[in-house]
Design an enzyme around this catalytic site. Sequence first.
Site, PDB file in Angstrom:
ATOM      1  N   HIS A   1       0.840  -1.199   0.000  1.00  0.00           N
ATOM      2  CA  HIS A   1       0.000   0.000   0.000  1.00  0.00           C
ATOM      3  C   HIS A   1       0.871   1.243   0.000  1.00  0.00           C
ATOM      4  O   HIS A   1       1.817   1.371   0.777  1.00  0.00           O
ATOM      5  CB  HIS A   1      -1.014   0.007   1.140  1.00  0.00           C
ATOM      6  CG  HIS A   1      -0.468   0.094   2.525  1.00  0.00           C
ATOM      7  ND1 HIS A   1      -0.162   1.293   3.134  1.00  0.00           N
ATOM      8  CD2 HIS A   1      -0.199  -0.858   3.451  1.00  0.00           C
ATOM      9  CE1 HIS A   1       0.264   1.072   4.369  1.00  0.00           C
ATOM     10  NE2 HIS A   1       0.262  -0.227   4.578  1.00  0.00           N
TER      11      HIS A   1
ATOM     12  N   ASP B   1       5.951   1.203   6.907  1.00  0.00           N
ATOM     13  CA  ASP B   1       4.544   0.921   6.677  1.00  0.00           C
ATOM     14  C   ASP B   1       3.959   1.962   5.726  1.00  0.00           C
ATOM     15  O   ASP B   1       3.401   2.948   6.171  1.00  0.00           O
ATOM     16  CB  ASP B   1       3.816   0.946   8.026  1.00  0.00           C
ATOM     17  CG  ASP B   1       2.407   0.406   7.961  1.00  0.00           C
ATOM     18  OD1 ASP B   1       2.057  -0.237   6.959  1.00  0.00           O
ATOM     19  OD2 ASP B   1       1.642   0.631   8.916  1.00  0.00           O
TER      20      ASP B   1
ATOM     21  N   GLU C   1      -5.182   1.849   2.269  1.00  0.00           N
ATOM     22  CA  GLU C   1      -5.185   0.663   3.125  1.00  0.00           C
ATOM     23  C   GLU C   1      -5.351   1.044   4.585  1.00  0.00           C
ATOM     24  O   GLU C   1      -6.084   0.390   5.334  1.00  0.00           O
ATOM     25  CB  GLU C   1      -3.892  -0.129   2.930  1.00  0.00           C
ATOM     26  CG  GLU C   1      -3.871  -1.483   3.627  1.00  0.00           C
ATOM     27  CD  GLU C   1      -3.393  -1.431   5.070  1.00  0.00           C
ATOM     28  OE1 GLU C   1      -3.599  -2.415   5.801  1.00  0.00           O
ATOM     29  OE2 GLU C   1      -2.816  -0.392   5.486  1.00  0.00           O
ATOM     30  N   GLU C   2      -4.669   2.101   4.996  1.00  0.00           N
ATOM     31  CA  GLU C   2      -4.632   2.426   6.412  1.00  0.00           C
ATOM     32  C   GLU C   2      -5.983   2.853   6.974  1.00  0.00           C
ATOM     33  O   GLU C   2      -6.322   2.495   8.093  1.00  0.00           O
ATOM     34  CB  GLU C   2      -3.610   3.547   6.669  1.00  0.00           C
ATOM     35  CG  GLU C   2      -2.166   3.155   6.419  1.00  0.00           C
ATOM     36  CD  GLU C   2      -1.622   2.153   7.425  1.00  0.00           C
ATOM     37  OE1 GLU C   2      -2.405   1.593   8.220  1.00  0.00           O
ATOM     38  OE2 GLU C   2      -0.408   1.917   7.408  1.00  0.00           O
TER      39      GLU C   2
ATOM     40  N   ASP D   1       3.511  -6.217   3.728  1.00  0.00           N
ATOM     41  CA  ASP D   1       2.989  -5.150   4.588  1.00  0.00           C
ATOM     42  C   ASP D   1       3.176  -5.490   6.061  1.00  0.00           C
ATOM     43  O   ASP D   1       2.277  -5.305   6.871  1.00  0.00           O
ATOM     44  CB  ASP D   1       1.507  -4.891   4.287  1.00  0.00           C
ATOM     45  CG  ASP D   1       0.961  -3.696   5.070  1.00  0.00           C
ATOM     46  OD1 ASP D   1       1.775  -2.853   5.497  1.00  0.00           O
ATOM     47  OD2 ASP D   1      -0.266  -3.615   5.274  1.00  0.00           O
TER      48      ASP D   1
ATOM     49  N   HIS E   1       2.892   2.832  13.047  1.00  0.00           N
ATOM     50  CA  HIS E   1       1.925   3.933  13.141  1.00  0.00           C
ATOM     51  C   HIS E   1       2.381   5.024  14.102  1.00  0.00           C
ATOM     52  O   HIS E   1       1.565   5.639  14.800  1.00  0.00           O
ATOM     53  CB  HIS E   1       0.545   3.426  13.554  1.00  0.00           C
ATOM     54  CG  HIS E   1      -0.120   2.556  12.538  1.00  0.00           C
ATOM     55  ND1 HIS E   1      -1.376   2.024  12.726  1.00  0.00           N
ATOM     56  CD2 HIS E   1       0.298   2.098  11.329  1.00  0.00           C
ATOM     57  CE1 HIS E   1      -1.716   1.291  11.673  1.00  0.00           C
ATOM     58  NE2 HIS E   1      -0.700   1.333  10.819  1.00  0.00           N
TER      59      HIS E   1
END
Length: 462
Positions: free
Chosen positions: A280, A292, A325-326, A351, A425
């Site tokens: 992603h 990420d 995606e997130e 991922d 994140h």
Amino acid sequence: TTEIYTLSLHDALPISALLALLALGCHSRVPVATAAAPEEIPALLDAAAADDELAWQRLTHLCDDIGHRITGSDTLTQAIEWSVSELEQDGFDSVTAEPVQAEGWVRGHERVSVLPDNRLLNVLALGNSAGTPDGPIDVDVVVVTSFDELTALGDSVAGKAVLFNVPFTTYGETVAYRVAGPRLAAEQGAVVALVRSIAPVSLNTPHTGVTNFDETPPIPAVALTLEDAEWMHRRQRDGVAVRIRVDLGAHSIGTVETANVVAEKRGVEFPEQVVVVGCHLDSWDVGQGAQDDGAGCLLAWEAARDVISLGPSKRTLRLVLYTNEESGLAGGSAYPGAHPSDRHVAAVESDTGAGPATGFRVHAVDSTSGDTDPERAARFIARLTDSDFTARENYAGSDISPLVKTGTIGFGVDHDTTNYWPIHHTRADTLEKIDRQVLQDNVRLTAGLLMWLLNTDDEQLE
């Protein structure tokens, strides 16, 4: 004049042999001759200069020059446009940006403090959180450690802030409290949700991520550090009330147009059969989105580029840089509908960070019942573990999950996540966390799997 042939990959050349060849020279930019014996292939690959620089240069540009890439942002649009431009130079037959509709969200300002002294807490708002548009709100905190505890409290949490202080076990188990906890708290009348960050360790580090309210009106929802969540829980056990002031600028910006970037190299024998490799391109709006999923994108991208540089394959190879995606999975959900007539025989996703990988997670689903199919997964695992790969049955990845649900076999690059979850994140997801050699090793591993999937006998993918 140079004649270009394809390498016929049958039982005479197992996956272990492919891995050995790739380790010696998978970055070579020359085709492989079909008539060559397996032992001759490394010399052919070594005949061209290796190109190990481009993937790192592209990852550096993505992180340092473009930066974080949340849905609806100018930086995500810039990343999409840049990716299309770069991919058009890489030998694919076609490169397109396929439009996707997604919901946008803006973080805004974040200030949560403990009353009466206004001690600031280190927080990150969760994706889809509401703000406090009428100004800060003051609320008492109630700590729970499970959904059952929340349910048992009933409407006694009305008008309060609910804190989910749930220690990390596995990501799959613990993330449910971030994804669903704020909605469930709101349904019982809570006006704020606090979630202990989904991570095994902390250096006073909050971790953002999406929360889903579905049809429930959203409330302010933030991630706390492990330290602050434990402190509040100790206060409650000691009979000391905790009251906080919440001031958030978070808000929805409605539907925005974004895009999946799709690059394709057509197969020469079974062009209707498609092998997807993806990642992603979007990220959260903190850090640089390096692990990420920037590194995952350059892993998938470079592996695809290496494979097509070796000459034609039987099946069609499709690289997909998914969007959203997130914060919604709109890109992964939209992709199958954009390709309704294609037969997707396999899908590969990276991922889970940028740690060393030795194999793949394999996910198979019965397309009729929708149930996991362990026996089918076991057949693929046996083929992989007979080689130098490791393989285990597990979830392969979010973006390819809509394909897997239709019966496509899924493979997730199985990274070591030891150094991934602590920065997942967070503002710490930056380029210097990526090990350049590990990235190249993971490219070689993934390229080996792609070569097998693209060229193995037809019945082996059933």
